[in-house]
Scaffold this active site. Sequence first.
Site, PDB file in Angstrom:
ATOM      1  N   ASP A 135       7.805  55.835  46.930  1.00 28.43           N
ATOM      2  CA  ASP A 135       8.566  56.330  48.179  1.00 28.43           C
ATOM      3  C   ASP A 135       8.669  57.745  48.257  1.00 28.43           C
ATOM      4  O   ASP A 135       9.234  58.281  47.456  1.00 28.43           O
ATOM      5  CB  ASP A 135       9.937  55.488  47.931  1.00 28.43           C
ATOM      6  CG  ASP A 135      10.842  55.702  49.364  1.00 28.43           C
ATOM      7  OD1 ASP A 135      11.047  56.807  49.688  1.00 28.43           O
ATOM      8  OD2 ASP A 135      11.341  54.504  49.749  1.00 28.43           O
ATOM      9  N   VAL A 136       8.495  58.339  49.494  1.00 26.50           N
ATOM     10  CA  VAL A 136       8.503  59.793  49.534  1.00 26.50           C
ATOM     11  C   VAL A 136      10.061  60.149  49.568  1.00 26.50           C
ATOM     12  O   VAL A 136      10.291  61.210  49.015  1.00 26.50           O
ATOM     13  CB  VAL A 136       7.857  60.306  50.758  1.00 26.50           C
ATOM     14  CG1 VAL A 136       8.208  61.649  51.034  1.00 26.50           C
ATOM     15  CG2 VAL A 136       6.389  59.971  50.884  1.00 26.50           C
ATOM     16  N   ASP A 137      10.987  59.371  50.187  1.00 22.36           N
ATOM     17  CA  ASP A 137      12.282  60.021  50.356  1.00 22.36           C
ATOM     18  C   ASP A 137      12.894  59.753  48.821  1.00 22.36           C
ATOM     19  O   ASP A 137      13.764  60.616  48.394  1.00 22.36           O
ATOM     20  CB  ASP A 137      13.199  58.795  51.045  1.00 22.36           C
ATOM     21  CG  ASP A 137      14.131  59.501  51.856  1.00 22.36           C
ATOM     22  OD1 ASP A 137      14.569  60.553  51.444  1.00 22.36           O
ATOM     23  OD2 ASP A 137      14.912  58.444  52.560  1.00 22.36           O
ATOM     24  N   ASP A 138      12.611  58.767  47.990  1.00 20.11           N
ATOM     25  CA  ASP A 138      13.267  58.668  46.567  1.00 20.11           C
ATOM     26  C   ASP A 138      12.728  59.756  45.638  1.00 20.11           C
ATOM     27  O   ASP A 138      13.309  60.352  44.956  1.00 20.11           O
ATOM     28  CB  ASP A 138      12.735  57.280  45.834  1.00 20.11           C
ATOM     29  CG  ASP A 138      13.726  56.101  46.409  1.00 20.11           C
ATOM     30  OD1 ASP A 138      14.429  55.825  45.697  1.00 20.11           O
ATOM     31  OD2 ASP A 138      13.438  55.669  47.488  1.00 20.11           O
TER      32      ASP A 138
END
Length: 657
Positions: free
Chosen positions: A395-398
């Site tokens: 996950d890019v956000d994580d």
Amino acid sequence: MLDVTDSATAAASGLDPNQLDHVIGQAHAALSRRQKDDGHWVFELEADATIPAEYVLLEHFLDRIDPGLESKIGVYLRRIQGDHGGWPLYHDGKFDLSATVKTYFALKCLGDDIDAPHMRRARQAVLDHGGAERSNVFTRFQLALFGEVPWDATPVMPVELMLLPRSAFFSVWNMSYWSRTVIAPLLVLAALKPVAINPRGIHVQELFVTAPDQVKDWIRGPYRSVWGRAFKVLDQVLRPTTKLIPASTHRRAIDAAVKFIEPRLNGIDGLGAIYPAMANTVMMYRALGVPDSDPRAVTAWEAVRALLVGQGDEVYCQPCVSPIWDTGLAGHAMIETASGKDGIAPEATKAGLNKAVEWLRDRQILDVKGDWAINRPDLEPGGWAFQYRNDYYPDVDDTAVVGMLLHRQNDPANDEALERARAWIIGMQSTNGGWGAFDVDNNKDLLNYIPFADHGALLDPPTVDVAARCISFLAQLGHNEDRPVIERGIQFIRDEQEKDGSWFGRWGTNYIYGTWSALCALNAAGVSHDDPMVVRAVEWLRSVQRPDGGWGEGCESYENGPRGIYKESLPSQTAWAVLGLMAVGRRDDPATARGIAWLATHQDEDGEWQEQPYNAVGFPKVFYLRYHGYRLFFPLMALARYRNLESSNTRHVAFGF
């Protein structure tokens, strides 16, 4: 003795500085108590009635009924029924037809009398809204699996899609990760057309206004554009032609689906680590004749069961779990309190952070090139997932959130992890300057108009909130050579600003979340606090502050409802708003002080905050989420930062989150 600045702040906010210290100390203790022995945090992740209802139906499809468990799920489902007679998609929301059809079906499977008041009300609400024949695509697939509707009620989705190359428009590689993992086993089910065992012989024909065998048109809109009508025509053309596909091609396509799924089974965390994909996999194995004792089927079933949570007489099924996200966010909140004030022992805080960071470092994905590599084949892995394990789908956000935490910890042991994360984040930037959550340039918008995509969320295009976190991470690291990447990201955010000054929040509710995210990134990237873009955003946040000093926003804002407005102030949204204001130099703004005062005065005796409304979204208008941890770590983060900026000579937020 207070200095003049402290006294002025206390007067503006109505808070005594000692009271602020006490509130922070209580919140820190509450969050610390919830840290696991190995260093991580994980909170419940709650959706609507759909997932627990589907779990009940899954047990009845398989004839693997657990009466004690199902009884507790029934208690949960009955409790969250709305006053309108049906089930909403979020707390206190409007009636939702598809959620109500599934929940009614599940409760009937549990043995609820259809003449019981709650069942009569639900049934009448369904009929008043056009009947089960007007439910969404995924509900009609569920009904088809139980023989309640013909398979013609579902859109044409031939399993041969699995054979299409990346260059083909309808290829699964052009869809989002969640669509890909849900669709692959579902295509096998649609090809094999199994019928649920349904040992109690439960049917729900009473939910239909028109008998299913008399329905002439299952795909009836509403259409979001002319493309919807065009794809409906294509569906009608394809329907008879799929019968002409050679049996050998059909078998090869089923094999291709299974070959896609099995490397991604992900152990106890399941395919894609999300419930719909995991449940479809369990049913797929049964349809393929795989024995329940087969290790693949055993693990797939265990993965689904691992999502069940509850206390006392209630149980529900989560759509997935969020330990990486929770640990990253909790870590940021804890690091804000590491100054040793309020009776908090800094060494104890640092020890807890060290355990959290070590736990996170061990879960960085370094040796699996996931589906994202279809578009970035030369990029080395370096991200983090959202769940415990989901190696094919980091996950890019994580990754950005965890990266910022590791950087803030300032430990040389993190250097390699940070460099791998930095390279991966840079490589995942889309051509328009933004970042999607899992894929690059996943933006073939026409796919959202095919009949199967009535939820409008088949894709994973770049969004402001994810882009903001990536910009913040790269800016925080401070590599000069990354400046062109950051500048493209800033331009993406600038282009996406709404006319009223806010930003849409794709993954959190909603414009307050998006605006906070963007302001943090712009500050970290060095954009002037007097930039017109920033000023408009600040004025918008001020304009939606509630009279009591807090902020709130309902999920209705995803459904053309008012932006940044709700009937009550909420801890999460209030924290986001004041964090956004402080990020761009408005720490001493009266609006900020009033928001901080609201947070301080709404803490409970346990040092926590309470929040029933949902605070995030899976798919706008279709699927909403309540992160149970948001009410703890975001208020703590906001309060601690407010206090920390008091002692800062520059009043500048040093970090991008």
